[in-house]
Design a protein around this motif. Structure first.
Motif, PDB file in Angstrom:
ATOM      1  N   ARG A   1     -34.015  -7.197 -25.402  1.00  0.00           N
ATOM      2  CA  ARG A   1     -35.427  -6.945 -25.109  1.00  0.00           C
ATOM      3  C   ARG A   1     -35.903  -5.855 -26.078  1.00  0.00           C
ATOM      4  N   PHE A   2     -37.216  -5.621 -26.111  1.00  0.00           N
ATOM      5  CA  PHE A   2     -37.723  -4.592 -27.026  1.00  0.00           C
ATOM      6  C   PHE A   2     -38.765  -3.740 -26.351  1.00  0.00           C
ATOM      7  N   GLU A   3     -38.920  -2.534 -26.855  1.00  0.00           N
ATOM      8  CA  GLU A   3     -39.965  -1.605 -26.407  1.00  0.00           C
ATOM      9  C   GLU A   3     -40.657  -1.054 -27.639  1.00  0.00           C
TER      10      GLU A   3
ATOM     11  N   PHE B   1     -24.785  -5.436 -31.413  1.00  0.00           N
ATOM     12  CA  PHE B   1     -25.701  -4.301 -31.379  1.00  0.00           C
ATOM     13  C   PHE B   1     -26.364  -4.258 -29.996  1.00  0.00           C
ATOM     14  N   TYR B   2     -26.289  -3.101 -29.341  1.00  0.00           N
ATOM     15  CA  TYR B   2     -26.905  -3.001 -28.021  1.00  0.00           C
ATOM     16  C   TYR B   2     -28.043  -1.976 -27.978  1.00  0.00           C
ATOM     17  N   TYR B   3     -28.189  -1.176 -29.031  1.00  0.00           N
ATOM     18  CA  TYR B   3     -29.303  -0.227 -29.078  1.00  0.00           C
ATOM     19  C   TYR B   3     -29.660   0.024 -30.540  1.00  0.00           C
ATOM     20  N   VAL B   4     -30.899  -0.286 -30.884  1.00  0.00           N
ATOM     21  CA  VAL B   4     -31.385  -0.106 -32.254  1.00  0.00           C
ATOM     22  C   VAL B   4     -32.746   0.573 -32.174  1.00  0.00           C
ATOM     23  N   LYS B   5     -32.936   1.581 -33.020  1.00  0.00           N
ATOM     24  CA  LYS B   5     -34.204   2.323 -33.025  1.00  0.00           C
ATOM     25  C   LYS B   5     -34.765   2.326 -34.437  1.00  0.00           C
TER      26      LYS B   5
ATOM     27  N   ILE C   1     -33.002  -3.422 -27.388  1.00  0.00           N
ATOM     28  CA  ILE C   1     -32.050  -2.970 -26.366  1.00  0.00           C
ATOM     29  C   ILE C   1     -31.392  -4.158 -25.673  1.00  0.00           C
ATOM     30  N   ARG C   2     -30.092  -4.028 -25.466  1.00  0.00           N
ATOM     31  CA  ARG C   2     -29.365  -4.919 -24.560  1.00  0.00           C
ATOM     32  C   ARG C   2     -28.797  -4.051 -23.447  1.00  0.00           C
TER      33      ARG C   2
ATOM     34  N   ILE D   1     -18.642  -4.923 -19.317  1.00  0.00           N
ATOM     35  CA  ILE D   1     -17.977  -6.176 -19.665  1.00  0.00           C
ATOM     36  C   ILE D   1     -18.878  -7.091 -20.503  1.00  0.00           C
ATOM     37  N   GLY D   2     -20.109  -6.690 -20.699  1.00  0.00           N
ATOM     38  CA  GLY D   2     -21.034  -7.499 -21.490  1.00  0.00           C
ATOM     39  C   GLY D   2     -22.398  -6.847 -21.536  1.00  0.00           C
ATOM     40  N   TYR D   3     -23.342  -7.550 -22.151  1.00  0.00           N
ATOM     41  CA  TYR D   3     -24.688  -7.023 -22.272  1.00  0.00           C
ATOM     42  C   TYR D   3     -25.696  -8.124 -21.971  1.00  0.00           C
ATOM     43  N   ALA D   4     -26.810  -7.726 -21.380  1.00  0.00           N
ATOM     44  CA  ALA D   4     -27.886  -8.657 -21.052  1.00  0.00           C
ATOM     45  C   ALA D   4     -28.599  -9.109 -22.331  1.00  0.00           C
ATOM     46  N   PRO D   5     -29.410 -10.166 -22.228  1.00  0.00           N
ATOM     47  CA  PRO D   5     -30.185 -10.600 -23.400  1.00  0.00           C
ATOM     48  C   PRO D   5     -31.052  -9.473 -23.956  1.00  0.00           C
TER      49      PRO D   5
END
Length: 223
Positions: free
Chosen positions: A219-221, A173-177, A200-201, A213-217
Motif C-alpha cells: 500500500r502507499f501513503e 521490500f517492506y518499507y520504502v520512503k 509499505i507492506r 512470517i510474511g507481509y501483506a500486499p
C-alpha cells in the motif's frame, strides 16, 4: 503524528552515503559548484590572506575526469541499441519501449541513464508505476485514456530509506520512503512543496510466536 520534516529524515544507510553523493553532485555540476563549496575542495593555505584565497578560488582550473570515466564505462554496454528481440511483439509493448517513462525516453536512453547513475552513485532505483485510473474503469476506458504502466527513475539521493526482509528465500521490500518534493507555480509565484511517498507492506505475525512470517500486499501513503 509525524510532520513532513520528520518524514524527510533519512536512514542510516542514506546518511552513510550522503557525503559521497554530495561530492559526486558537486563534481558533475561543474567548476562553479566546486567554487561555491570552496573550503571543501580547495583548502586555504596557512597565512594565506582572504583576498589571495578568493583570487585563487576564482581562477583555479578544474578538469572533470570523473564524469569522463563514468560516461566511458556506462557507454560500453550500449554500443549497440537496447531494444526488443524478435518480430512478433505486441503493439502495446512497442509503444511502451518507445516511451518507457512517459517523458519521451526510449528504452535505450532510459537504460543508459540508470546504468550511468548506478556507476556514479553506486545505486539507482526504478519504480514501476501505472497511470491512475478512475474507479471501475474498463479496459476500453484504459485504452482511450492512454493509461499504461511506466518506469520512474528515483535517484539515490531521493530514496530516503529502504528496508527489506528475506521471506521464503526471496528479498522483499517492506518499507520504502521516497522524496517527491516538487515546485508549484501559482498566481505567478513559485512554491517548493515538500512531499514524501511511502510504500509499505504491513508485517504478518505468527499468533503464537509473534515472529514475522510474511507481509501483506503493498500500500502507499502520501505525506
Amino acid at each position: 503524528m509525524a510532520d513532513i520534516q520528520d518524514m524527510l529524515a533519512t536512514s542510516g544507510d542514506h546518511q552513510a552515503m550522503a557525503p559521497y553523493w554530495q561530492k559526486v553532485s558537486d563534481i558533475t555540476s561543474g567548476v562553479e559548484a566546486l567554487r561555491r563549496r570552496n573550503k571543501a575542495y580547495l583548502p586555504q593555505f596557512p597565512n594565506e590572506s582572504e583576498d589571495n584565497y578568493k583570487y585563487r578560488n576564482a581562477n583555479s582550473k578544474f578538469t572533470d575526469i570523473f564524469s569522463d570515466i563514468v560516461e566511458s564505462l556506462a557507454s560500453k554496454p550500449f554500443s549497440r541499441e537496447a531494444g526488443l528481440a524478435g518480430g512478433s511483439v505486441p503493439d502495446s509493448v512497442i509503444r511502451f519501449v518507445e516511451d518507457v517513462d512517459r517523458a519521451g525516453n526510449y528504452l535505450h536512453v532510459f537504460a543508459h541513464d540508470v546504468f550511468y547513475a548506478g556507476i556514479a552513485t553506486a545505486i539507482d532505483w526504478t519504480l514501476v508505476d501505472h497511470t491512475r485510473l478512475p474507479g471501475g474503469a474498463t479496459l476500453a476506458a484504459e485504452r482511450r485514456l492512454g493509461s499504461r504502466p511506466y518506469w520512474l527513475r528515483i535517484s539515490a539521493q531521493d530514496m530516503l530509506a529502504v528496508y527489506s526482509a528475506a521471506i521464503g528465500g526471496s528479498e522483499l521490500f517492506y518499507y520504502v520512503k521516497i522524496n517527491e518534493t516538487y515546485t508549484l507555480m501559482e498566481d505567478g509565484e513559485e512554491s517548493v512543496i515538500p512531499r514524501v511517498r511511502l510504500l509499505i507492506r504491513d508485517p504478518i505475525e505468527d499468533e503464537e510466536t509473534g515472529i514475522t512470517i510474511g507481509y501483506a500486499p503493498a500500500r502507499f501513503e502520501i505525506w
